[in-house]
Design an enzyme around this catalytic site. Structure first.
Site, short mmCIF file in Angstrom:
data_model
loop_
_atom_site.label_atom_id
_atom_site.label_comp_id
_atom_site.label_asym_id
_atom_site.label_seq_id
_atom_site.Cartn_x
_atom_site.Cartn_y
_atom_site.Cartn_z
N GLN A 84 0.81 -1.21 0.00
CA GLN A 84 0.00 0.00 0.00
C GLN A 84 0.85 1.27 0.00
O GLN A 84 2.03 1.25 0.35
CB GLN A 84 -0.92 0.02 1.22
CG GLN A 84 -2.07 -0.96 1.15
CD GLN A 84 -3.05 -0.74 2.27
OE1 GLN A 84 -3.10 -1.53 3.20
NE2 GLN A 84 -3.81 0.35 2.20
N HIS A 85 0.21 2.35 -0.39
CA HIS A 85 0.66 3.73 -0.17
C HIS A 85 1.79 4.22 -1.07
O HIS A 85 2.07 5.42 -1.11
CB HIS A 85 1.12 3.95 1.28
CG HIS A 85 0.15 3.51 2.32
ND1 HIS A 85 -1.15 3.95 2.35
CD2 HIS A 85 0.29 2.66 3.38
CE1 HIS A 85 -1.77 3.40 3.39
NE2 HIS A 85 -0.92 2.61 4.02
N ASP A 245 -2.36 -4.95 -0.18
CA ASP A 245 -2.03 -6.23 0.45
C ASP A 245 -2.88 -6.53 1.68
O ASP A 245 -3.31 -7.67 1.89
CB ASP A 245 -0.54 -6.34 0.77
CG ASP A 245 0.02 -5.15 1.54
OD1 ASP A 245 -0.75 -4.25 1.94
OD2 ASP A 245 1.25 -5.10 1.73
#
Length: 496
Positions: A84-85, A245
Site C-alpha cells: 500500500q501507499h 495487500d
C-alpha cells in the site's frame, strides 16, 4: 475429468513478488513462484524502481507455472495485490519518471504534519478519508515530491499506487479499487470517490489518477497481447482490478460482507497490525479507516514495535526468543523505534518494576507482554470504531485470528492468548495475500463474490485445518499493570 483451470494471485510486497497458481474451483495453491525486489535508500528514504516489480512479476509467474506443471491455457485470470501507499509517477508513455516512494519512506513526515493542519486537524481528515496523513500515506509523499522533486511532479502524466502500476501493465487500463485508493488520503471513504477539495489542497489533477472500480474483484480488463507474451500466458484472460495487500489478506481470510464481519485479525510481524471487516465506516484518528476490497470497510491499527523489537531484547539478554516466562512485576514497553499507536514518535524502550529476583526470562517475557498489550489495546479502539463494546461478553468471545511470522512462535501465541482472554484461530494457509488476490482473479474470470469464494476455499481444507485454541482466563493483573505504566509514562518518559 474436465481439465483443471487455475487463476494466479500475485502478492507484490516491499521485498518480493509471489505468484500463487491456484485451483479456481478448490482454492488449492498448486505452486508459488517467487522473485526478489530491490529497495534502496539511506536514512528515511526507501525507494524501488517499478520496472523491477514488473520483471519480478514476470519471473514469479514463470516460476510458479513451471512448478505447477500446467499448460498456460489452464490460466483463466490474474490479479495483483500490492504494498500500500507507494507513489509511482508515470510519463506519457506509462514509464516511471523516477523510483517509487515506498510506504516506509519517512521523509514526508513534515509534509504529513503540515497537511493535517491545513485541513483543520485529525478529525477533519477522518471525517473525509477515514485516516489522518502520516509519512506512509500517499498524499504526504506527493506533497514531498512537489517540494523536493518538482520536475517529476510537474512532468507526471499519471499517478499510481504500486498495484495500479502492475494492473495497468497487464491490461493497458488505468484502474484501482476502493481498498487501495483509501490509503492515499485523497480518496473519500465518505463519498466513495476522489475528494475534489483534497486534490486541490494537494495540487493534484484528478485526470492523473486511475478510475476506481467498484470492487477489487471487478474485471478491469483483459491481458493484452504484449503482457501475455511477457508472462507466457494467454492473451485475453481476465484481469481483476486488484487491491492493497492488507485488503487482499482480509479476502483470503474470508472477511467481508459475504463472510465474517467485525471479527478481529492480529498480524504479528516487524510491526503489529490489527484489522477487521465491518459495515460501519470508521472515523477514529487512532486508526487507518480503510475501505475493503469488497465494498465494506477495513479499519486498521498498526504498532511499530512487535517481533523485531522483542527479538532485539532476546539478543541483548542472550536468550532464545522462546526462552521466556511471564514478566512478574517487570514492565517493558519495547518502543525501540518510537511508536505509532499510541502516537509516541519520539519514544524509546522503557523498563520498570525490576526486583532482585527478576530473571532474564521474565525480562524477555515482559517485552512480549508490552508488545502484545500495545497491539491488543489498539484492537479495543478498532472494535469501538466498528460500533462494538470490547468488554461486551459476546464481542470478547469472538475468536481472534492470529497471522504473520509471530503466529508461528509458541511464546507469542501464549502471550496473546493470556492477555486477550480470547479463543484463537491460527489459519492453515500461510499465503493469505496471494490467496486473496487469487479469489479476486477468480471473481473477475468467472463471477461470484471473492470473499464467498475464499470462504468456500478455506472450508475445503486444501491448505490444511485451521488450528483452534480455546480461551483461557485473561491475565487482568498483567493487563492493568502494563496499562498503568503506559498511562503514567506517556508524557515525560515516552515523549508524548
Amino acid at each position: 475429468m474436465p481439465p483443471r483451470t487455475v487463476v494466479i494471485g500475485v502478492d507484490s510486497s516491499t521485498q518480493s513478488t509471489k505468484a500463487a497458481v491456484t485451483d479456481a474451483v478448490t482454492g488449492e495453491i498448486l505452486a508459488v513462484g517467487r522473485a526478489p525486489h530491490v529497495v534502496l535508500g539511506e536514512g528515511g528514504a526507501r525507494e524501488s524502481d517499478p520496472e523491477v516489480w514488473w520483471q519480478a512479476l514476470r519471473d514469479a509467474v514463470a516460476a510458479g507455472m513451471k512448478e505447477a506443471g500446467l499448460p498456460a491455457s489452464a490460466v483463466t485470470g490474474i490479479a495483483v495485490a500490492g504494498q500500500q501507499h507507494g507513489l509511482v509517477v508515470l510519463d506519457r508513455s506509462g514509464r516511471p519518471l523516477r523510483p517509487a516512494l515506498l510506504w516506509n519512506d519517512t521523509r514526508s513526515a513534515p509534509q504529513a504534519t503540515a497537511l493535517t493542519a491545513a485541513l483543520g486537524g485529525p478529525e477533519a481528515w477522518t471525517a473525509r478519508t477515514g485516516s489522518v496523513p502520516v509519512a506512509s500515506m500517499t498524499a504526504s509523499k506527493w506533497q514531498w515530491l512537489r517540494e523536493n522533486d518538482p520536475a517529476s511532479a510537474d512532468a507526471a502524466a499519471g499517478v499510481r499506487l504500486p498495484h495500479d502500476f502492475l494492473t495497468e501493465r497487464l491490461t493497458g487500463v488505468a484502474v484501482t479499487d476502493p481498498g487501495d485508493a483509501s490509503g492515499t488520503c485523497w480518496y473519500s471513504t465518505a463519498t466513495g470517490a476522489y475528494d475534489p477539495e483534497l486534490l486541490a489542497l494537494l495540487g493534484l489533477d484528478a485526470a492523473l489518477l486511475p478510475e476506481v472500480a467498484p470492487t477489487g474483484g471487478t474485471r478491469a480488463g483483459s491481458l493484452t497481447a504484449e503482457a501475455a507474451e511477457a508472462l507466457g500466458l494467454p492473451a485475453g484472460i481476465a484481469v481483476a482490478a486488484g487491491t492493497g495487500d492488507n485488503m487482499a489478506a482480509a479476502v483470503g481470510l474470508g472477511l467481508g460482507a459475504a463472510g465474517l464481519l467485525d471479527h478481529p485479525v492480529l498480524s504479528l510481524g516487524t510491526s503489529g497490525t490489527v484489522f477487521a471487516a465491518s459495515r460501519t465506516r470508521p472515523a477514529s484518528p487512532a486508526l487507518a479507516g480503510f475501505a475493503a476490497a469488497d465494498g465494506t470497510y477495513l479499519p486498521l491499527a498498526c504498532t511499530l514495535n512487535c517481533t523485531l523489537a522483542v527479538d532485539k531484547v532476546a539478543a541483548l539478554l542472550g536468550l532464545h526468543r522462546d526462552d521466556a516466562s511471564p514478566g512478574g512485576e517487570a514492565v517493558l514497553l519495547p518502543y525501540l523505534d518510537g511508536e505509532r499507536t499510541p502516537d509516541l514518535p519520539h519514544a524509546a524502550g522503557l523498563l520498570t518494576g525490576l526486583r532482585h529476583d527478576t530473571t532474564p526470562q521474565q525480562l524477555l517475557g515482559a517485552a512480549y507482554e508490552g508488545a502484545a498489550f500495545t497491539v491488543l489495546h489498539a484492537m479495543d479502539e478498532l472494535l469501538r470504531a466498528c460500533g462494538l463494546d470490547p468488554v461486551d461478553p459476546e464481542v470478547a468471545a469472538r475468536p481472534l485470528r492470529l497471522i504473520g511470522g509471530g503466529a508461528q512462535g509458541t511464546t507469542w501465541i501464549e502471550t496473546v492468548r493470556r492477555l486477550s482472554g480470547r479463543p484463537l484461530v491460527l489459519p492453515a494457509n500461510g499465503e493469505l495475500v496471494a490467496l486473496g488476490a487469487a479469489a479476486l482473479a477468480a471473481s473477475a474470470a468467472g463471477g461470484g463474490d471473492p470473499v464467498a469464494l475464499a470462504t468456500e476455499w478455506n472450508r475445503s481444507g486444501t491448505a490444511g485445518t485451521d488450528r483452534q485454541l480455546n480461551a483461557i482466563e485473561r491475565d487482568t493483573a498483567a493487563w492493568e499493570r502494563i496499562g498503568s505504566v503506559l498511562d503514567r509514562a506517556s508524557g515525560p518518559l515516552l515523549g508524548g
